[in-house]
Enzyme design. Structure first.
Site, mmCIF file in Angstrom:
data_model
loop_
_atom_site.group_PDB
_atom_site.id
_atom_site.type_symbol
_atom_site.label_atom_id
_atom_site.label_comp_id
_atom_site.label_asym_id
_atom_site.label_seq_id
_atom_site.Cartn_x
_atom_site.Cartn_y
_atom_site.Cartn_z
ATOM 1 N N SER A 181 0.819 -1.202 0.000
ATOM 2 C CA SER A 181 0.000 0.000 0.000
ATOM 3 C C SER A 181 0.857 1.257 0.000
ATOM 4 O O SER A 181 1.820 1.387 0.765
ATOM 5 C CB SER A 181 -0.909 0.002 1.235
ATOM 6 O OG SER A 181 -1.617 1.220 1.327
ATOM 7 N N CYS A 182 0.488 2.211 -0.884
ATOM 8 C CA CYS A 182 1.241 3.472 -0.958
ATOM 9 C C CYS A 182 0.615 4.550 -0.084
ATOM 10 O O CYS A 182 1.240 5.593 0.156
ATOM 11 C CB CYS A 182 1.323 3.958 -2.404
ATOM 12 S SG CYS A 182 -0.265 4.482 -3.094
ATOM 13 N N GLN A 183 -0.601 4.346 0.426
ATOM 14 C CA GLN A 183 -1.293 5.391 1.180
ATOM 15 C C GLN A 183 -0.506 5.904 2.388
ATOM 16 O O GLN A 183 -0.573 7.096 2.701
ATOM 17 C CB GLN A 183 -2.682 4.917 1.616
ATOM 18 C CG GLN A 183 -3.760 5.086 0.565
ATOM 19 C CD GLN A 183 -3.642 4.058 -0.547
ATOM 20 O OE1 GLN A 183 -3.230 2.931 -0.301
ATOM 21 N NE2 GLN A 183 -3.981 4.431 -1.767
ATOM 22 N N TYR A 210 2.477 6.607 2.527
ATOM 23 C CA TYR A 210 3.660 7.363 2.104
ATOM 24 C C TYR A 210 3.364 8.454 1.067
ATOM 25 O O TYR A 210 4.226 9.261 0.776
ATOM 26 C CB TYR A 210 4.701 6.395 1.517
ATOM 27 C CG TYR A 210 4.881 5.166 2.369
ATOM 28 C CD1 TYR A 210 5.565 5.233 3.577
ATOM 29 C CD2 TYR A 210 4.324 3.942 1.996
ATOM 30 C CE1 TYR A 210 5.709 4.113 4.387
ATOM 31 C CE2 TYR A 210 4.461 2.824 2.796
ATOM 32 C CZ TYR A 210 5.150 2.909 3.990
ATOM 33 O OH TYR A 210 5.273 1.802 4.795
ATOM 34 N N THR A 211 2.177 8.465 0.515
ATOM 35 C CA THR A 211 1.882 9.396 -0.578
ATOM 36 C C THR A 211 1.723 10.826 -0.088
ATOM 37 O O THR A 211 1.182 11.073 1.005
ATOM 38 C CB THR A 211 0.619 8.961 -1.343
ATOM 39 O OG1 THR A 211 0.345 9.912 -2.365
ATOM 40 C CG2 THR A 211 -0.591 8.869 -0.417
#
Length: 370
Positions: free
Chosen positions: A77-79, A81-82
């Protein structure tokens, strides 16, 4: 001999597709994801026996050892770090926990069992490289005897008109090493070692690509013209009235689009570009005329935007930009990617926005096996 691979956070199978298109003779023997819709799309494209709907945080070393996989492909999941998530907590975000556990608990157990993968590829959003999760990941891998290489790569470097900058980590179990790094493994690379030079933004002060840029036009990725009015993917006029000036608008002749996210068509800013199909009109002048009419109290000012023919990219067009499908083949039926019939357009956009660029990952897998 076929390389066995495990795919974690598999989504709609971008990593699977990249391996299949690479020069490596490999096969994903099991894919893991928690999202039900993603698993259904994955199964429709790669078979029902490959993907497993599971909480990746519950996987054990004993389970993974049974697959005897040499390669791990991971897109967590990138959430956490975005930059789009103003409340991003990095390693403290609950969505980061399963990945951290996989790397810090399960992988060391596999090393002790001598059942660990020889190579890994991790994909995440640009910004991950400054996170505490990245520090822990690199420290863990090096402590387990892996050499690592980190990169920030965009599809623009491969001629695709999309600026989806992403972080990639490659790892090889020693004594394997990386080719053509000249001892500079500790830098974050902006190109694949030995292939070209660091990517630089080629846009001039006008925002247009510099002459001679080796990137395809957006039109090469578009569906055939649709005669129906309004277009099936036309931007609703109520959205244009309120938020139209905030869209990133591109022409079919453009050579760049913004990064498409899971919020495409639901968010306006930083969610992805939209198309102006009428290239004869000046976008800025048309919007200025619209805004003047709106300020003057014209209740139907939005009519002034209709000639621009503004619309969203279709899911199929995004699949082409993400390299799941080749650039447009006019008159041919696209059958190389399947959506289950009850998957909504909204869900398609979300799943594509969560995915990887297949071409970029294909090139990285090729390099990983040099």
């Amino acid at each position: 001999m076929t390389v066995k691979a495990l795919e974690f956070y598999s989504g709609i199978g971008g990593l699977h597709r990249a391996l299949a298109q690479s020069s490596v003779r490999g096969a994903v023997v099991r894919a893991f994801d928690w999202d039900q819709a993603a698993c259904r799309v994955y199964a429709a494209n790669y078979g029902p026996d490959v993907v497993q709907k599971v909480d990746i945080g519950s996987l054990t070393a004993a389970e993974l050892a049974s697959f005897d996989a040499e390669l791990w492909l991971l897109s967590p999941s990138c959430q956490p770090y975005t930059v789009l998530n103003t409340l991003a907590k990095g390693a403290e975000d609950p969505r980061a926990k399963s990945f951290i556990r996989l790397m810090e608990e399960v992988l060391p157990d596999l090393v002790r069992m001598r059942k660990h993968p020889q190579r890994l590829l991790v994909e995440n959003v640009a910004g991950f490289e400054t996170s505490s999760t990245r520090e822990r990941l690199v420290t863990t891998l090096r402590g387990l005897g892996y050499q690592t290489l980190e990169l920030l790569i965009t599809p623009l470097q491969f001629g695709i008109p999309n600026s989806r900058l992403r972080y990639y980590l490659l790892a090889k179990s020693e004594p394997l090493s990386f080719a053509r790094t000249d001892g500079r493994e500790d830098r974050v690379w902006r190109h694949i070692p030995g292939r070209g030079s660091d990517w630089v933004d080629t846009r001039g002060s006008s925002g247009e690509e510099a002459p001679g840029t080796a990137v395809a036009e957006v039109r090469d990725y578009l569906d055939e013209d649709c005669d129906s009015e309004p277009h099936p993917h036309a931007i609703p006029e109520r959205v244009l009235e309120k938020w139209g000036r905030l869209f990133d608008i591109v022409l079919p002749s453009a050579r760049r689009t913004c990064c498409f996210t899971r919020g495409y068509t639901k968010l306006v800013e930083r969610a992805g570009s939209v198309l102006q199909m009428n290239e004869a009109l000046d976008t800025t002048q048309t919007f200025d005329t619209f805004l003047d009419a709106q300020r003057a109290g014209d209740d139907d000012a939005v009519r002034l935007l209709r000639p621009l023919r503004l619309r969203y990219f279709s899911p199929t067009e995004l699949l082409r930009l993400f390299a799941f499908l080749p650039p447009s083949q006019r008159g041919e039926t696209e059958e190389s990617f399947v959506w289950p019939e009850d998957i909504t357009t909204k869900t398609k956009y979300k799943l594509i926005g969560n995915s990887v660029n297949v071409r970029v990952v294909t090139e990285l897998i090729n390099y990983l096996y040099e």
